[in-house]
Motif scaffolding. Structure first.
Motif, PDB file in Angstrom:
ATOM      1  N   GLU A   2      17.515  -1.810  15.321  1.00 41.02           N
ATOM      2  CA  GLU A   2      17.240  -0.486  14.761  1.00 41.02           C
ATOM      3  C   GLU A   2      16.077  -0.507  13.780  1.00 41.02           C
ATOM      4  O   GLU A   2      15.291   0.426  13.707  1.00 41.02           O
ATOM      5  N   ALA A   3      15.938  -1.567  13.030  1.00 42.23           N
ATOM      6  CA  ALA A   3      14.915  -1.646  11.995  1.00 42.23           C
ATOM      7  C   ALA A   3      13.503  -1.742  12.549  1.00 42.23           C
ATOM      8  O   ALA A   3      12.537  -1.523  11.829  1.00 42.23           O
ATOM      9  N   VAL A   5      11.821   0.232  14.184  1.00 45.52           N
ATOM     10  CA  VAL A   5      11.104   1.499  14.043  1.00 45.52           C
ATOM     11  C   VAL A   5      10.222   1.469  12.796  1.00 45.52           C
ATOM     12  O   VAL A   5       9.126   2.019  12.778  1.00 45.52           O
ATOM     13  N   GLY A   6      10.675   0.797  11.760  1.00 48.74           N
ATOM     14  CA  GLY A   6       9.908   0.719  10.522  1.00 48.74           C
ATOM     15  C   GLY A   6       8.598  -0.022  10.660  1.00 48.74           C
ATOM     16  O   GLY A   6       7.698   0.131   9.835  1.00 48.74           O
ATOM     17  N   GLU A  22      14.185   2.877   4.567  1.00 48.31           N
ATOM     18  CA  GLU A  22      15.360   3.381   5.284  1.00 48.31           C
ATOM     19  C   GLU A  22      15.623   2.571   6.553  1.00 48.31           C
ATOM     20  O   GLU A  22      16.774   2.259   6.860  1.00 48.31           O
ATOM     21  N   MET A  23      14.577   2.219   7.270  1.00 44.10           N
ATOM     22  CA  MET A  23      14.763   1.419   8.470  1.00 44.10           C
ATOM     23  C   MET A  23      15.246   0.005   8.118  1.00 44.10           C
ATOM     24  O   MET A  23      16.001  -0.614   8.853  1.00 44.10           O
ATOM     25  N   TYR A  58      11.902  -6.464   5.294  1.00 41.49           N
ATOM     26  CA  TYR A  58      11.740  -5.062   4.916  1.00 41.49           C
ATOM     27  C   TYR A  58      11.538  -4.800   3.434  1.00 41.49           C
ATOM     28  O   TYR A  58      10.758  -3.918   3.085  1.00 41.49           O
TER      29      TYR A  58
END
Length: 89
Positions: A2-3, A5-6, A22-23, A58
């Motif tokens: 999911e991460a 996308v960041g 957020e990602m 991140y």
């Protein structure tokens, strides 16, 4: 994951530090699920190692995006060709 996308932050104007953060949080959420599912399994070592390696990315990326002036992606109008770029390496 999911991460991931960041990682597309370079295509967004202005620089989306909140999106990257957020990602990263989404990655922690799903990473925890992976850790819970594979932590005690003999064939889960690669999954656990991936999550533990990916997780610190991140916070650093978010700090970088916050500190970098960003006004979109730039393309050189008279950019160099692929062969010229590869010849200089």
């Amino acid at each position: 994951m999911e991460a991931s996308v960041g990682l597309g932050w370079v295509a967004i104007t202005p620089a989306p530090a909140p999106l990257v953060a957020e990602m990263g949080e989404a990655g922690i959420f799903y990473g925890n699920r992976v850790l819970n599912a594979f932590r005690d399994k003999p064939d889960g070592k690669a999954h656990v190692e991936f999550v533990n390696t990916f997780r610190p990315l991140y916070p650093v990326l978010s700090a970088y995006v916050t500190g970098v002036p960003h006004d979109g992606t730039h393309v050189e109008r008279q950019g160099r060709g692929r062969r010229e770029i590869l010849a200089r390496k």
